[in-house]
Scaffold this motif. Structure first.
Motif, PDB file in Angstrom:
ATOM      1  N   TRP A  46       2.394  -9.210   6.370  1.00  0.00           N
ATOM      2  CA  TRP A  46       1.652  -8.239   6.031  1.00  0.00           C
ATOM      3  C   TRP A  46       0.188  -8.439   6.604  1.00  0.00           C
ATOM      4  O   TRP A  46      -0.422  -7.304   7.231  1.00  0.00           O
ATOM      5  CB  TRP A  46       1.443  -7.801   4.358  1.00  0.00           C
ATOM      6  N   SER A  72       2.432   6.635   6.546  1.00  0.00           N
ATOM      7  CA  SER A  72       3.344   5.264   6.117  1.00  0.00           C
ATOM      8  C   SER A  72       2.323   4.266   6.442  1.00  0.00           C
ATOM      9  O   SER A  72       2.589   2.963   5.820  1.00  0.00           O
ATOM     10  CB  SER A  72       4.679   5.135   6.718  1.00  0.00           C
ATOM     11  N   GLN A  75      -0.305   3.769   3.961  1.00  0.00           N
ATOM     12  CA  GLN A  75       0.162   3.300   2.503  1.00  0.00           C
ATOM     13  C   GLN A  75       0.539   1.874   2.556  1.00  0.00           C
ATOM     14  O   GLN A  75       0.349   1.090   1.599  1.00  0.00           O
ATOM     15  CB  GLN A  75       1.737   4.127   2.313  1.00  0.00           C
ATOM     16  N   LEU A  76       1.018   1.269   3.741  1.00  0.00           N
ATOM     17  CA  LEU A  76       1.511  -0.276   3.586  1.00  0.00           C
ATOM     18  C   LEU A  76       0.341  -1.028   3.854  1.00  0.00           C
ATOM     19  O   LEU A  76      -0.039  -1.965   3.302  1.00  0.00           O
ATOM     20  CB  LEU A  76       2.609  -0.556   4.591  1.00  0.00           C
ATOM     21  N   ASN A  81      -3.220   0.798  -1.259  1.00  0.00           N
ATOM     22  CA  ASN A  81      -2.172   1.768  -1.545  1.00  0.00           C
ATOM     23  C   ASN A  81      -1.012   0.970  -2.015  1.00  0.00           C
ATOM     24  O   ASN A  81       0.037   1.729  -2.676  1.00  0.00           O
ATOM     25  CB  ASN A  81      -2.004   2.414  -0.386  1.00  0.00           C
ATOM     26  N   THR A  82      -0.767  -0.158  -1.628  1.00  0.00           N
ATOM     27  CA  THR A  82       0.546  -0.866  -2.168  1.00  0.00           C
ATOM     28  C   THR A  82       0.327  -2.437  -2.466  1.00  0.00           C
ATOM     29  O   THR A  82      -0.465  -3.172  -2.077  1.00  0.00           O
ATOM     30  CB  THR A  82       1.202  -1.395  -0.813  1.00  0.00           C
ATOM     31  N   LEU A  86       4.978  -5.723  -3.566  1.00  0.00           N
ATOM     32  CA  LEU A  86       5.659  -4.590  -2.769  1.00  0.00           C
ATOM     33  C   LEU A  86       5.560  -4.872  -1.602  1.00  0.00           C
ATOM     34  O   LEU A  86       6.369  -4.052  -0.838  1.00  0.00           O
ATOM     35  CB  LEU A  86       5.442  -3.350  -3.478  1.00  0.00           C
ATOM     36  N   ARG A  87       4.614  -5.589  -0.917  1.00  0.00           N
ATOM     37  CA  ARG A  87       4.449  -5.448   0.600  1.00  0.00           C
ATOM     38  C   ARG A  87       5.558  -5.987   1.465  1.00  0.00           C
ATOM     39  O   ARG A  87       5.812  -5.648   2.422  1.00  0.00           O
ATOM     40  CB  ARG A  87       2.902  -6.306   0.851  1.00  0.00           C
ATOM     41  N   ALA A  90       8.334  -3.749   1.936  1.00  0.00           N
ATOM     42  CA  ALA A  90       8.168  -2.923   2.890  1.00  0.00           C
ATOM     43  C   ALA A  90       7.989  -3.041   4.418  1.00  0.00           C
ATOM     44  O   ALA A  90       7.951  -2.211   5.190  1.00  0.00           O
ATOM     45  CB  ALA A  90       6.920  -2.103   2.328  1.00  0.00           C
TER      46      ALA A  90
END
Length: 388
Positions: A46, A72, A75-76, A81-82, A86-87, A90
């Protein structure tokens, strides 16, 4: 801190930093690239993707209006946003991300090597401000990636390591430098500075003393062996509650196996007696200072003393005070960099980090900040004293 760098030198430094980030990310397998090793740290992949995202966001979409980023991507890679847990899931496969990232890095360097007038004339490129901002942003994320690698190391035990027989110091050395009761200039002086370092202003300090070097591993082991993690008298009520909850007995990253070892981004190593201790939260630093008959310095004292102290950037050093805006503070280039953290829960750290070789933000006025219970960072302490 490098005060002056030509535009071409800044571009070359960015290219070198991109390569470092690329190599570090490529050094782990896909499963490690997306794994979250600590609740407060995003996966390694990430951070890599966020670095690529940040370059596109500022260079292409903000300065040139190219609109390259997709929803997207926002969002990531926009931290708001994330959530961190959860990263990892994704992320694209490591190999795909690295291939796309390398191509984007190449495109960005080519753009900066022959910039269009729209970019050159943008207000954020005045005196190469945005390049300096991006360099510092990347250096800080690279340091965080080293924290991730350290936590990854902690998943296993030391092997093929020789214990150097680290012994505790009988007491913490006191070789303080004395500073007079007078006014001092505090804050940034050039456009390397972040918004929270500005504006420069004058403050009045009472006479104080500060040790010439940070507390060492051997000195901190002395605190531990003297019952530092058990003696309630060294801890604030808040700190003692943290201690009882966490049951901490040593700095984060320390591991005992027939001797003391330390987890590092490159694996375990024997603890060096004279190196500055790190892996401490605010409460541990405060307790160690009380054990030594001292206190933590206020960040203004630490900045005033910076030119005269030894090892000014070996570790981040916890300061007494919380993170706050200076008089007439103005957020720039965006609100979220500093303003949300002026919430009374974040405390200032000064100094630097030996795991971050870049000197882009190693200046007296640079302000790092974390919540008081965070100890996965490369943070230690330097002792200060009141003068009668």
């Amino acid at each position: 801190m490098v005060r002056f760098m030509k535009y071409t030198e800044l571009v070359e430094s960015l290219s070198q930093l991109q390569n470092t980030v690329q190599c570090l990310t490529a050094s782990v397998e896909d499963i490690d690239y997306r794994r979250q090793y600590h609740p407060d740290l995003s996966p390694l992949g990430w951070h890599y993707g966020h670095i690529v995202y940040t370059e596109i966001l500022w260079l292409w979409d903000t300065l040139l209006g190219a609109g390259i980023l997709k929803e997207s991507d926002h969002q990531l890679y926009n931290p708001r946003n994330t959530p961190k847990p959860l990263r990892g899931k994704a992320l694209s496969h490591r190999d795909i991300t690295l291939e796309q990232g390398q191509q984007q890095f190449n495109d960005n360097i080519a753009l900066l090597g022959d910039p269009p007038q729209t970019l050159v004339k943008h207000r954020l490129m005045r005196d190469s401000y945005l390049l300096k901002f991006i360099l510092q942003h990347h250096a800080m994320h690279l340091e965080t990636m080293k924290m991730v690698m350290t936590q990854r190391c902690l998943q296993g035990a030391p092997s093929n390591c020789d214990d150097d027989g680290l012994n505790e110091a009988t007491e913490i050395s006191k070789y303080p430098l004395l500073f007079a009761d007078k006014s001092y200039r505090i804050g940034g002086v050039d456009n390397w500075s972040f918004d929270n370092e500005l504006p420069q202003h004058t403050i009045k300090l009472n006479a104080f003393a500060i040790n010439h070097k940070p507390v060492s591993n051997a000195e901190y082991l002395g605190f531990m062996e003297s019952g530092g993690y058990h003696e309630q008298r060294y801890w604030s009520p808040e700190g003692y509650a943290w201690l009882k909850k966490t049951k901490a007995t040593a700095p984060d990253g320390w591991h005992y196996q027939d001797g003391w070892f330390q987890a590092t981004p490159a694996g375990y190593k024997s603890l060096d007696a004279d190196s500055a201790v790190y892996g401490l939260c605010y409460y541990e630093a405060q307790a160690c200072a009380r054990y030594a008959g001292a206190r933590l310095p206020h960040e203004y004292e630490r900045e005033a003393a910076h030119p005269q102290i030894d090892q000014p950037t070996e570790v981040w050093e916890w300061c007494l005070n919380n993170f706050h805006p200076y008089p007439n503070y103005k957020d720039f280039p965006y609100t979220e960099y500093s303003t949300p953290w002026f919430n009374g829960h974040h405390y200032v750290l000064r100094g630097g980090c030996s795991h971050n070789k870049a000197d882009y933000h190693l200046r007296p006025s640079f302000r790092n900040f974390y919540e008081k219970d965070k100890r996965h960072t490369f943070a230690g302490l330097r002792l200060a004293y009141d003068c009668e």
